[in-house]
Design a protein around this motif. Structure first.
Motif, PDB file in Angstrom:
ATOM      1  N   LYS A  30       0.846  -1.196   0.000  1.00 34.29           N
ATOM      2  CA  LYS A  30       0.000   0.000   0.000  1.00 34.29           C
ATOM      3  C   LYS A  30       0.881   1.245   0.000  1.00 34.29           C
ATOM      4  O   LYS A  30       0.777   2.087   0.887  1.00 34.29           O
ATOM      5  CB  LYS A  30      -0.932   0.009   1.221  1.00 34.29           C
ATOM      6  N   ALA A  38      -6.284   2.907  -5.423  1.00 33.11           N
ATOM      7  CA  ALA A  38      -6.739   1.562  -5.771  1.00 33.11           C
ATOM      8  C   ALA A  38      -7.185   1.540  -7.227  1.00 33.11           C
ATOM      9  O   ALA A  38      -7.838   2.460  -7.708  1.00 33.11           O
ATOM     10  CB  ALA A  38      -7.880   1.148  -4.857  1.00 33.11           C
ATOM     11  N   ASP A  67      -2.967  -4.395  -6.424  1.00 30.95           N
ATOM     12  CA  ASP A  67      -4.220  -4.659  -5.713  1.00 30.95           C
ATOM     13  C   ASP A  67      -4.387  -6.151  -5.436  1.00 30.95           C
ATOM     14  O   ASP A  67      -4.801  -6.552  -4.342  1.00 30.95           O
ATOM     15  CB  ASP A  67      -5.411  -4.153  -6.534  1.00 30.95           C
ATOM     16  N   LYS A 108     -11.168  -6.773  -1.980  1.00 33.22           N
ATOM     17  CA  LYS A 108     -10.223  -6.539  -3.070  1.00 33.22           C
ATOM     18  C   LYS A 108     -10.630  -7.324  -4.314  1.00 33.22           C
ATOM     19  O   LYS A 108     -10.525  -6.842  -5.448  1.00 33.22           O
ATOM     20  CB  LYS A 108      -8.806  -6.936  -2.638  1.00 33.22           C
ATOM     21  N   LEU A 146     -11.611  -5.682  -7.926  1.00 37.24           N
ATOM     22  CA  LEU A 146     -10.957  -6.035  -9.185  1.00 37.24           C
ATOM     23  C   LEU A 146     -11.981  -6.438 -10.242  1.00 37.24           C
ATOM     24  O   LEU A 146     -11.833  -6.115 -11.427  1.00 37.24           O
ATOM     25  CB  LEU A 146      -9.957  -7.169  -8.967  1.00 37.24           C
TER      26      LEU A 146
END
Length: 510
Positions: free
Chosen positions: A403, A409, A416, A435, A439
């Motif tokens: 991070k 993001a 990610d 996450k 995506l």
């Protein structure tokens, strides 16, 4: 800092601290040591733009790079030419020659001025011996832009004569052919080509896409300009692989392959074209032998061409030939220390990757830390540290590295996915699931390799879904599949029959 790739993706261009570290190391090299290897060192300083405004900088910067390319080919192995992006460090810095000698260790500098008026170009060039600041040669050329390659050949030939280089037969023939006008360019096409190079050097996703626009315009105007085709091949290949992942491989790689092959049909002596075609074999066709042959041919043509060495080392790592890869990385380090310090961080990242794949996680972290001292925002260094910390069961540190500050993001899908995997390993299943969903939402807006979904499902313990996504990745020939046979993260499932079948399909069964 000066022009660099991307604060978040990791600079291909050096930060000023990176250059300063390299310059400092040069100061400890004595003149006697410089001469021990018998090499001649030359820097082509950025040509001054004598036109009205900075909007013409692409032209003078592009001609500087073209001259570096021409001079580099004169006598590889004996003549070391400081790379374009290191030379650009001096564009706005009026440093005395003594300081340049101390920082770069060069024997000669070529300085020039460029003025363009419609389809005419005038270049004034001077070759200066740094030791006693003697002007060895100076000349002013004025030609039609269509004869720019002949002009460059004239300058290269004059330099070879002044610094007593013995040209091999093929190089002498090539220069003579250019001087006779054997390779005239289309003015509008060449102008588009220089603009494309200017954008490609920025190494941002948007700028690479912009470079493709200009490269395509260049080859439309002049279909026989081999460097434009090789640049187009490089740009398309870069957009299909990590960290950019901007285009699906089946869209970008066939175009990269066609452009590279066309370039080689026109001129098979271009290292960039051989490297671009090798990238296609390496990352898309999974033809390991052909990729290796391509990288080695590029290195044979120019042993100091750092991109070929770096990509070749990654191929060797994919194939599990770690000892050879380490040797290639060390050879690259020598090259970048000598002429191309902008790639020092990339060498640290590659070294860290080699340690990681060798299960030497502590050394991987230490190597990445060395790179971060030079460029604290280099994406790949944070990525490698995060993966290494995760396998050292230092999950909090892994998550922190994955991070890095300033990266929103969705900007780097690989990051990610790696962060989600680290959360899953740390028992933060809810965060990992978020996450995964993020995506999936991102994939509706842009390309996200299926490999990353397989990575996350595997971390969440859903092996069935992980294999299904990896099967999809195999169909789309996603870049991340290359590492299935060597990535330590996959050691626990590598013996599963479905996984072994995948590895076999990729051609990595051995």
């Amino acid at each position: 800092m000066y022009r660099h790739q991307h604060d978040k993706l990791g600079s291909v261009f050096a930060y000023q601290t990176e250059l300063a570290a390299w310059f400092k190391s040069r100061q400890h090299t004595t003149a006697a040591t410089e001469k021990e290897d018998g090499k001649i060192r030359l820097a082509v300083l950025p040509f001054a733009n004598l036109n009205a405004g900075p909007e013409e900088d692409y032209f003078s910067d592009g001609l500087t790079e073209e001259m570096i390319t021409q001079i580099t080919r004169l006598q590889p192995g004996r003549l070391v030419v400081i790379a374009h992006d290191t030379a650009m460090h001096y564009k706005t810095r009026n440093k005395p020659l003594e300081q340049m000698k101390q920082e770069l260790g060069v024997d000669y500098v070529l300085v020039g001025k460029v003025r363009r008026a419609e389809q005419r170009v005038r270049i004034t060039a001077q070759l200066v011996e740094v030791e006693d600041q003697t002007q060895l040669w100076a000349e002013t050329y004025e030609r039609d832009l269509s004869d720019i390659l002949a002009l460059q050949a004239d300058i290269a030939q004059a330099i070879a004569k002044e610094i007593h280089l013995v040209l091999h037969g093929s190089e002498s023939t090539r220069l003579s052919d250019l001087q006779r006008g054997g390779s005239r360019v289309h003015p509008a096409g060449y102008d588009a080509y220089l603009k494309a190079r200017y954008h490609l050097h920025e190494m941002l996703p948007a700028s690479i896409s912009k470079s493709i626009e200009y490269f395509e315009r260049a080859v439309q105007q002049d279909s026989k300009h081999a460097p434009a085709h090789s640049g187009l091949a490089s740009a398309y290949a870069l957009l299909a692989i990590a960290p950019f992942d901007m285009l699906p491989p089946h869209q970008a790689m066939p175009k990269a392959e066609a452009a590279a092959k066309r370039s080689l049909e026109l001129d098979d002596s271009l290292p960039e074209a051989h490297t671009a075609l090798a990238l296609v074999h390496h990352h898309y066709h999974w033809k390991w032998k052909e990729a290796e042959v391509g990288y080695l041919r590029a290195i044979e043509l120019n042993r100091d061409y750092a991109p070929a060495h770096l990509w070749y080392s990654w191929l060797l790592l994919v194939l599990g030939r770690n000892k050879e890869a380490v040797g290639e990385i060390e050879q690259t380090l020598v090259i970048v220390q000598e002429s191309d310090p902008r790639r020092m961080v990339a060498v640290h990242a590659t070294r860290a990757g080699a340690y990681y794949l060798a299960r030497q996680y502590k050394q991987a972290v230490e190597e990445a830390e060395k790179g971060l001292e030079l460029n604290p925002n280099h994406f790949m260094l944070h990525y490698m540290m995060g993966r290494a910390y995760a396998l050292m069961n230092m999950n909090a540190k892994a998550i922190a590295q994955l991070k890095p500050k300033g990266i929103p993001a969705g900007e780097i899908p690989l990051l990610d996915a790696a962060l989600g995997l680290a959360c899953a390993v740390d028992g933060q299943r809810e965060q990992a699931a978020k996450k995964l969903e993020a995506l999936k939402a991102l994939a509706k807006k842009r390309y996200v390799p299926a490999t990353y979904f397989g990575m996350l499902y595997g971390g969440l313990g859903d092996i069935k879904q992980a294999i299904e996504w990896l099967e999809k990745a195999c169909e789309e020939r996603a870049d991340g599949l290359l590492w299935l046979n060597v990535d330590p993260m996959l050691d626990g499932i590598r013996l599963l029959p479905q996984f072994k079948s995948l590895i076999s399909r990729i051609g990595l069964a051995k």
